[in-house]
Design a protein around this motif. Sequence first.
Motif, PDB file in Angstrom:
ATOM      1  N   GLU A 173      -6.691  -1.400  -0.030  1.00 23.45           N
ATOM      2  CA  GLU A 173      -6.569  -0.004  -0.459  1.00 23.45           C
ATOM      3  C   GLU A 173      -5.623   0.785   0.440  1.00 23.45           C
ATOM      4  O   GLU A 173      -4.723   1.494  -0.035  1.00 23.45           O
ATOM      5  CB  GLU A 173      -7.954   0.656  -0.467  1.00 23.45           C
ATOM      6  CG  GLU A 173      -7.940   2.133  -0.796  1.00 23.45           C
ATOM      7  CD  GLU A 173      -9.289   2.794  -0.563  1.00 23.45           C
ATOM      8  OE1 GLU A 173      -9.324   4.045  -0.555  1.00 23.45           O
ATOM      9  OE2 GLU A 173     -10.298   2.075  -0.382  1.00 23.45           O
ATOM     10  N   ARG A 176      -1.822  -0.690   0.398  1.00 22.48           N
ATOM     11  CA  ARG A 176      -1.139  -0.364  -0.860  1.00 22.48           C
ATOM     12  C   ARG A 176      -0.798   1.129  -0.936  1.00 22.48           C
ATOM     13  O   ARG A 176       0.280   1.512  -1.409  1.00 22.48           O
ATOM     14  CB  ARG A 176      -2.015  -0.772  -2.049  1.00 22.48           C
ATOM     15  CG  ARG A 176      -1.907  -2.265  -2.390  1.00 22.48           C
ATOM     16  CD  ARG A 176      -2.600  -2.562  -3.708  1.00 22.48           C
ATOM     17  NE  ARG A 176      -2.308  -3.897  -4.185  1.00 22.48           N
ATOM     18  CZ  ARG A 176      -1.246  -4.240  -4.900  1.00 22.48           C
ATOM     19  NH1 ARG A 176      -0.339  -3.318  -5.206  1.00 22.48           N
ATOM     20  NH2 ARG A 176      -1.065  -5.481  -5.313  1.00 22.48           N
ATOM     21  N   ALA A 177      -1.704   1.969  -0.464  1.00 27.97           N
ATOM     22  CA  ALA A 177      -1.439   3.409  -0.479  1.00 27.97           C
ATOM     23  C   ALA A 177      -0.261   3.753   0.430  1.00 27.97           C
ATOM     24  O   ALA A 177       0.586   4.599   0.086  1.00 27.97           O
ATOM     25  CB  ALA A 177      -2.689   4.172  -0.042  1.00 27.97           C
ATOM     26  N   ILE A 179       2.261   1.759   1.218  1.00 26.43           N
ATOM     27  CA  ILE A 179       3.499   1.277   0.596  1.00 26.43           C
ATOM     28  C   ILE A 179       3.917   2.197  -0.548  1.00 26.43           C
ATOM     29  O   ILE A 179       5.113   2.476  -0.742  1.00 26.43           O
ATOM     30  CB  ILE A 179       3.311  -0.174   0.109  1.00 26.43           C
ATOM     31  CG1 ILE A 179       3.109  -1.108   1.307  1.00 26.43           C
ATOM     32  CG2 ILE A 179       4.518  -0.623  -0.723  1.00 26.43           C
ATOM     33  CD1 ILE A 179       2.728  -2.520   0.929  1.00 26.43           C
ATOM     34  N   ASP A 180       2.945   2.684  -1.311  1.00 29.34           N
ATOM     35  CA  ASP A 180       3.274   3.625  -2.392  1.00 29.34           C
ATOM     36  C   ASP A 180       3.900   4.896  -1.832  1.00 29.34           C
ATOM     37  O   ASP A 180       4.828   5.465  -2.429  1.00 29.34           O
ATOM     38  CB  ASP A 180       2.000   3.988  -3.170  1.00 29.34           C
ATOM     39  CG  ASP A 180       1.510   2.846  -4.047  1.00 29.34           C
ATOM     40  OD1 ASP A 180       2.297   1.915  -4.301  1.00 29.34           O
ATOM     41  OD2 ASP A 180       0.336   2.875  -4.468  1.00 29.34           O
ATOM     42  N   ALA A 181       3.389   5.323  -0.665  1.00 25.35           N
ATOM     43  CA  ALA A 181       3.915   6.549  -0.052  1.00 25.35           C
ATOM     44  C   ALA A 181       5.301   6.334   0.547  1.00 25.35           C
ATOM     45  O   ALA A 181       6.140   7.254   0.547  1.00 25.35           O
ATOM     46  CB  ALA A 181       2.950   7.055   1.015  1.00 25.35           C
ATOM     47  N   ASP A 182       5.555   5.130   1.072  1.00 27.53           N
ATOM     48  CA  ASP A 182       6.843   4.819   1.690  1.00 27.53           C
ATOM     49  C   ASP A 182       7.126   3.331   1.484  1.00 27.53           C
ATOM     50  O   ASP A 182       6.658   2.495   2.270  1.00 27.53           O
ATOM     51  CB  ASP A 182       6.818   5.154   3.178  1.00 27.53           C
ATOM     52  CG  ASP A 182       8.152   4.897   3.863  1.00 27.53           C
ATOM     53  OD1 ASP A 182       9.102   4.450   3.176  1.00 27.53           O
ATOM     54  OD2 ASP A 182       8.253   5.118   5.083  1.00 27.53           O
ATOM     55  N   PRO A 183       7.866   2.957   0.462  1.00 27.47           N
ATOM     56  CA  PRO A 183       8.120   1.542   0.158  1.00 27.47           C
ATOM     57  C   PRO A 183       8.737   0.752   1.308  1.00 27.47           C
ATOM     58  O   PRO A 183       8.600  -0.474   1.364  1.00 27.47           O
ATOM     59  CB  PRO A 183       9.070   1.612  -1.048  1.00 27.47           C
ATOM     60  CG  PRO A 183       8.765   2.923  -1.693  1.00 27.47           C
ATOM     61  CD  PRO A 183       8.449   3.857  -0.561  1.00 27.47           C
ATOM     62  N   GLY A 186       6.589  -1.719   3.296  1.00 29.57           N
ATOM     63  CA  GLY A 186       6.283  -3.051   2.783  1.00 29.57           C
ATOM     64  C   GLY A 186       7.078  -4.151   3.451  1.00 29.57           C
ATOM     65  O   GLY A 186       6.537  -5.214   3.763  1.00 29.57           O
ATOM     66  N   GLY A 250       0.319  -6.261  -1.932  1.00 27.28           N
ATOM     67  CA  GLY A 250       1.580  -5.734  -2.423  1.00 27.28           C
ATOM     68  C   GLY A 250       2.755  -6.138  -1.563  1.00 27.28           C
ATOM     69  O   GLY A 250       3.793  -5.460  -1.535  1.00 27.28           O
TER      70      GLY A 250
END
Length: 253
Positions: A173, A176-177, A179-183, A186, A250
């Motif tokens: 959780e 992934r959050a 990475i969604d905020a700053d790719p 990743g 992710g």
Amino acid sequence: MTTPDNAADPSAEATDKSTPAATGVAAQNWDTAAADPQYRAAVVDLLGALAYGELAAFERLAEDAKLAPTLSDKAELAKMASAEFHHFERLRDRLAAVGAEPTEAMEPFVAALDGFHRQTAPSDWLEGLVKAFVGDSIASDFYREVAARLDADTRGLVVSVLDDTGHASFAVEKVRAAIDADPRVGGRLALWARRLMGEALSQSQRVVADRDALSTMLVGGVADGFDLAEVGRMFSRITEAHTKRMAALGLAA
């Protein structure tokens, strides 16, 4: 110690399917199997390695809690650390129950495990989460492979202390959050996870190689060990599970 979480880790199904049916020593109880002194020595080594691993995991989670960005995150890690310590206590008590001195059983594994943690010290909160989910799970996969060939009593204990403490779904959780905020995060974490994979496999191999009873058991000299072909298949299964955990986070394997 973290292990595959069915909700967050698709490798759990593959791991379960790879577990062989109980035969030979795996169908015996501890009292029967421990009549072989070499088998008993191998189990004491295994429990000693696991016990120190759980104690180190408790210490590390307590340290990681200092990096947590929120109070709720700190509390979650504190709960996980508490679970790891309870696992340690069960292993310590089992060692004492079979006539082994727990500290002596753990001591041979301190240098290797401490070295692994020094070499893979996380630089931030997210790296700590990835380490707990990916790094610890690789070790757990290895111990589960070995446990499938142990007597029923020891196997039950080992499997139960490898139960996930909640870190799997929590790590997925949070990572992934992020990475969604700053790719860009990743890519950095994927490189970190690859490093953890290499270090964890090397550490597992060092631990076994340094202990004659454990290495003899793994190659079939004690209990229902692996032949060389099965050793290769075992590490292939561990690598496959790692790839699926990376996907759950992710990240690219």
